[in-house]
Write a protein that holds these residues in place. Structure first.
Motif, mmCIF file in Angstrom:
data_model
loop_
_atom_site.group_PDB
_atom_site.id
_atom_site.type_symbol
_atom_site.label_atom_id
_atom_site.label_comp_id
_atom_site.label_asym_id
_atom_site.label_seq_id
_atom_site.Cartn_x
_atom_site.Cartn_y
_atom_site.Cartn_z
ATOM 1 N N ILE A 1 -11.489 -4.343 -8.505
ATOM 2 C CA ILE A 1 -11.636 -4.405 -7.061
ATOM 3 C C ILE A 1 -10.494 -3.525 -6.793
ATOM 4 O O ILE A 1 -9.551 -3.312 -7.667
ATOM 5 N N LYS A 2 -10.327 -2.859 -5.360
ATOM 6 C CA LYS A 2 -8.980 -2.311 -5.229
ATOM 7 C C LYS A 2 -8.472 -3.163 -3.934
ATOM 8 O O LYS A 2 -9.198 -3.754 -3.174
ATOM 9 N N ALA A 3 -7.098 -3.204 -3.664
ATOM 10 C CA ALA A 3 -6.433 -3.757 -2.713
ATOM 11 C C ALA A 3 -5.876 -2.587 -1.808
ATOM 12 O O ALA A 3 -5.134 -1.800 -2.313
ATOM 13 N N TYR A 4 -6.217 -2.765 -0.521
ATOM 14 C CA TYR A 4 -5.453 -1.641 0.271
ATOM 15 C C TYR A 4 -4.184 -2.125 0.738
ATOM 16 O O TYR A 4 -3.105 -1.119 0.923
ATOM 17 N N ALA A 5 -3.946 -3.235 1.003
ATOM 18 C CA ALA A 5 -2.762 -3.643 1.545
ATOM 19 C C ALA A 5 -2.818 -5.269 1.634
ATOM 20 O O ALA A 5 -3.458 -6.047 1.500
ATOM 21 N N VAL A 6 -1.362 -5.689 1.649
ATOM 22 C CA VAL A 6 -1.162 -7.228 1.920
ATOM 23 C C VAL A 6 -0.812 -7.138 3.364
ATOM 24 O O VAL A 6 0.255 -6.619 3.819
ATOM 25 N N ALA A 7 -1.114 -8.337 4.137
ATOM 26 C CA ALA A 7 -0.955 -8.427 5.484
ATOM 27 C C ALA A 7 0.457 -9.290 5.565
ATOM 28 O O ALA A 7 0.282 -10.372 6.578
ATOM 29 N N THR A 8 1.482 -9.258 5.100
ATOM 30 C CA THR A 8 2.475 -9.934 5.047
ATOM 31 C C THR A 8 3.872 -8.729 5.329
ATOM 32 O O THR A 8 3.588 -7.768 4.979
ATOM 33 N N PRO A 9 4.945 -9.354 5.948
ATOM 34 C CA PRO A 9 5.969 -8.202 5.967
ATOM 35 C C PRO A 9 6.446 -7.842 4.890
ATOM 36 O O PRO A 9 7.158 -6.614 4.728
ATOM 37 N N GLN A 10 6.443 -8.636 3.834
ATOM 38 C CA GLN A 10 7.182 -8.065 2.386
ATOM 39 C C GLN A 10 5.964 -7.776 1.503
ATOM 40 O O GLN A 10 4.841 -8.621 1.483
ATOM 41 N N ARG A 11 6.087 -7.166 0.465
ATOM 42 C CA ARG A 11 5.196 -6.910 -0.557
ATOM 43 C C ARG A 11 5.215 -8.289 -1.345
ATOM 44 O O ARG A 11 6.142 -9.141 -1.183
ATOM 45 N N ASN A 12 4.248 -8.847 -1.921
ATOM 46 C CA ASN A 12 4.050 -9.928 -2.964
ATOM 47 C C ASN A 12 4.540 -9.811 -4.222
ATOM 48 O O ASN A 12 4.103 -8.661 -4.914
ATOM 49 N N PRO A 13 5.589 -10.377 -5.136
ATOM 50 C CA PRO A 13 5.963 -10.294 -6.224
ATOM 51 C C PRO A 13 4.929 -10.065 -7.244
ATOM 52 O O PRO A 13 5.025 -9.558 -8.157
ATOM 53 N N SER A 14 3.817 -10.821 -7.015
ATOM 54 C CA SER A 14 2.631 -10.886 -8.031
ATOM 55 C C SER A 14 1.908 -9.355 -8.074
ATOM 56 O O SER A 14 1.218 -9.240 -8.891
ATOM 57 N N LEU A 15 2.026 -8.749 -7.130
ATOM 58 C CA LEU A 15 1.475 -7.458 -6.893
ATOM 59 C C LEU A 15 2.455 -6.336 -6.080
ATOM 60 O O LEU A 15 2.215 -5.952 -4.954
ATOM 61 N N PRO A 16 3.102 -5.955 -6.925
ATOM 62 C CA PRO A 16 4.548 -5.144 -6.614
ATOM 63 C C PRO A 16 3.885 -3.815 -6.067
ATOM 64 O O PRO A 16 4.497 -3.072 -5.239
ATOM 65 N N ASN A 17 2.663 -3.182 -6.572
ATOM 66 C CA ASN A 17 2.335 -2.026 -6.092
ATOM 67 C C ASN A 17 1.179 -1.874 -5.104
ATOM 68 O O ASN A 17 0.928 -0.829 -4.620
#
Ligand code: ASP
Length: 327
Positions: A223-239
């Protein structure tokens, strides 16, 4: 019934009340003396199920009794939650609820058969779960900006999967849709475990889901992920960029999963369960599994029953303000 039998009945009732009051502390002291049922309000394999199984497997070791997961589905998790609210308050029936079942459902279901604060004792917070905007891998938009343009232009054709009205995936995408001013086709499932299978198979276009359900699929490229809806990126998905980096700062969404017991469950039992959950969250293997799935493990101060009660109150207020205008 003559006066003699009435007074005898009165004496029996008084004795029963006294006796049950006397044994309650002993029952709590010996708790648990048999296996515990943990209701999960969604299908197996989804984020709630995964988090519940990881944490309860360790809790069972601490408590010395098995904890049996019972997946009860329907109505965005509210069917199971209503059932849990009516269970005996003896500590042997618990539920892993979340931001949907114990907060967002309150404004969404006018005749909700329970109230998160009136019908439950908070036991403890298990994990914060950032929300991602996910799509089938061949969905046309290549990034979040394209996604916004595409969904706005094709709202009557695109479809969003979710786990039922009031579920985290449903209310998170309702928030996204109210920001974009669109109302796409809605495709409900009994949990985002099955919804994820449909996304991987390309049967649905996109979904707003808890990170713990998405990390393995994103890393596998299914699948693809467009974005994470938190102020910082998540360490498990750095890209995976944040929504702010990707041009949609208004969309901020993080869910949480927590254990609740029926109202009236004795305080010593709640304390034992809370201690076992906290111990699980300090176990390095449990932490490793939760963190590699992108969970946010609560600090000790946020794991108390009181902290969960405050979270539930604040989240009901927050989602009522967000969802009422969105209709
Ligand atoms: N947490 C649900 C599940 O585990 C999904 C949701 O609430 O959207 O399936």
């Amino acid at each position: 019934m003559n006066s003699y039998s009435r007074s005898l009945a009165g004496v029996c009732l008084a004795l029963t009340t006294l006796l049950s009051a006397a044994v309650a502390p002993a029952r709590a002291q010996d708790y648990p003396t048999r296996s515990i049922t943990m209701i999960v309000p969604f299908a197996a394999g989804g984020p709630t199920d995964v988090i519940a199984r990881i944490v309860t497997a360790h809790m069972a070791q601490t408590l010395g009794q098995s904890i049996i997961i019972e997946n009860v589905v329907g109505a965005g998790g509210t069917t199971a939650t209503a059932r849990a609210s009516r269970a005996a308050n003896d500590g042997y029936t618990l539920i892993t609820g979340h931001m949907g079942t114990h907060a967002a459902s309150v404004p969404l279901y006018p005749n909700l058969a329970y109230h998160p604060e009136k019908n439950f004792e908070p036991v403890g917070l298990l994990a914060g779960t950032p929300i991602l905007i996910l799509a089938r891998k061949d969905f046309a938009p290549k990034d979040l900006k394209d996604f916004v343009t595409y969904v706005k232009a094709n709202a009557e054709k695109v479809n969003a999967a979710h786990a039922g009205i009031g579920s985290v995936s449903n209310v998170s995408c309702q928030l996204l849709h109210s920001i974009l001013g669109v109302q796409p086709i809605s495709v409900p499932f009994n949990g985002t475990g099955p919804a994820m299978n449909a996304l991987v198979a390309g049967q649905v276009d996109y979904m707003c889901d808890q990170i713990v359900n998405a990390v393995p699929q994103i890393n596998a490229g299914t699948i693809k992920a467009y974005a994470v809806a938190t102020p910082q990126r998540n360490p498990s998905l750095p890209n995976v960029p944040t929504t702010a980096e990707a041009g949609l700062p208004a969309f901020q969404a993080q869910a949480w999963n927590a254990i609740f017991a029926p109202k009236g469950t004795p305080a010593p039992i709640i304390a034992k369960l809370n201690a076992a959950a906290a111990k699980a969250l300090d176990d390095e293997n449990v932490r490793k599994r939760l963190l590699e799935l992108g969970s946010v493990i609560p600090q000790p101060a946020d794991r108390t029953p009181e902290a969960l009660a405050t979270l539930v109150k604040n989240e009901i207020t927050k989602w009522t303000a967000v969802l009422k205008p969105a209709g």
